[in-house]
Design an enzyme around this catalytic site. Sequence first.
Site, mmCIF file in Angstrom:
data_model
loop_
_atom_site.group_PDB
_atom_site.id
_atom_site.type_symbol
_atom_site.label_atom_id
_atom_site.label_comp_id
_atom_site.label_asym_id
_atom_site.label_seq_id
_atom_site.Cartn_x
_atom_site.Cartn_y
_atom_site.Cartn_z
ATOM 1 N N SER A 165 0.812 -1.215 0.000
ATOM 2 C CA SER A 165 0.000 0.000 0.000
ATOM 3 C C SER A 165 0.848 1.269 0.000
ATOM 4 O O SER A 165 1.996 1.268 0.454
ATOM 5 C CB SER A 165 -0.914 0.027 1.228
ATOM 6 O OG SER A 165 -1.690 -1.141 1.283
HETATM 7 N N1 SAH Z 1 -0.344 -4.911 3.896
HETATM 8 C C1 SAH Z 1 0.388 -5.452 2.768
HETATM 9 C C2 SAH Z 1 -0.369 -5.328 1.496
HETATM 10 C C3 SAH Z 1 -1.282 -6.454 1.356
HETATM 11 S S1 SAH Z 1 -2.013 -6.711 -0.236
HETATM 12 C C4 SAH Z 1 1.735 -4.814 2.642
HETATM 13 O O1 SAH Z 1 2.063 -3.893 3.420
HETATM 14 O O2 SAH Z 1 2.507 -5.227 1.788
HETATM 15 C C5 SAH Z 1 -3.311 -7.765 0.378
HETATM 16 C C6 SAH Z 1 -2.872 -9.128 0.809
HETATM 17 O O3 SAH Z 1 -4.008 -9.802 1.319
HETATM 18 C C7 SAH Z 1 -2.345 -9.992 -0.323
HETATM 19 O O4 SAH Z 1 -1.050 -10.412 -0.007
HETATM 20 C C8 SAH Z 1 -3.314 -11.157 -0.397
HETATM 21 O O5 SAH Z 1 -2.702 -12.379 -0.714
HETATM 22 C C9 SAH Z 1 -3.882 -11.176 1.010
HETATM 23 N N2 SAH Z 1 -5.189 -11.803 1.192
HETATM 24 C C10 SAH Z 1 -6.264 -11.775 0.380
HETATM 25 N N3 SAH Z 1 -7.294 -12.447 0.936
HETATM 26 C C11 SAH Z 1 -6.855 -12.914 2.132
HETATM 27 C C12 SAH Z 1 -7.461 -13.702 3.181
HETATM 28 N N4 SAH Z 1 -8.715 -14.121 3.125
HETATM 29 N N5 SAH Z 1 -6.707 -13.999 4.259
HETATM 30 C C13 SAH Z 1 -5.415 -13.554 4.353
HETATM 31 N N6 SAH Z 1 -4.809 -12.834 3.396
HETATM 32 C C14 SAH Z 1 -5.515 -12.506 2.300
#
Ligand code: SAH
Length: 216
Positions: A64
């Site tokens: 993000s």
């Molecule tokens: N906060 C992260 C960005 C995350 S992008 C950072 O700082 O880099 C969103 C993430 O959520 C992705 O890696 C994706 O694989 C994960 N995701 C999607 N659905 C999910 C679920 N049900 N449980 C856990 N992770 C999930």
Amino acid sequence: MNTVDYAQQRAEMVRTQLADRGIRAPRVLAALGEIPRELFVPPAQRASAYADGALAIDCGQTISQPYMVAYMTALLELAGPETVLEIGTGSGYQTAILARLANRVLTIEWRLKLLNRAAERLAALGLHNVTYRCGDGSVGWPERAPFEAILVTAGAPDVPVPLVEQLAPGGRLVVPVGPEGDQVLVRITRGPTGPVREELLRCRFVPLLGKAGWAE
Ligand code: SAH
């Protein structure tokens, strides 16, 4: 590019992208001023590590925008002693910020490859107060509930009910809600007379998958 350049870019990011835009929480500004974001982006993107936007990471996911990380973290109002549940570990950048600001972080990531890499990065930074789990975080982590703070960094179709249920009294849940490209950041606070909902700002996150998320 050397470390000095990154440190300068980081200080500049905190000033121009966060403080100048109204992020006030001193602990949040300090954490974003400390964690080396360049270590959480793919090597080819390092020069853009402090750019004012989201960046692509592996598996079609994103890290993000720094402002969004700071804004969401500030909404959790962490004072230090909390246990935080994070859904969507991704690169681990947000996890590292939370690990600096809370007593313990439990983080759940759907994709094992991302989880493993994030865990390596945090260990290398000496952040050891994090517990990792691969799986569906949309249903929370019931065995470890309740939590003073829960942060979801993927977009949910609606506020996941299991996460509201896993909030401690007074606890805060921050989650982007709505279809891809048209989401709003929602904060639910578990007050004495029930959950209080605030809708805060428009945002764009990759989809939250799973039981209380979108179908794969
Ligand atoms: N906060 C992260 C960005 C995350 S992008 C950072 O700082 O880099 C969103 C993430 O959520 C992705 O890696 C994706 O694989 C994960 N995701 C999607 N659905 C999910 C679920 N049900 N449980 C856990 N992770 C999930």
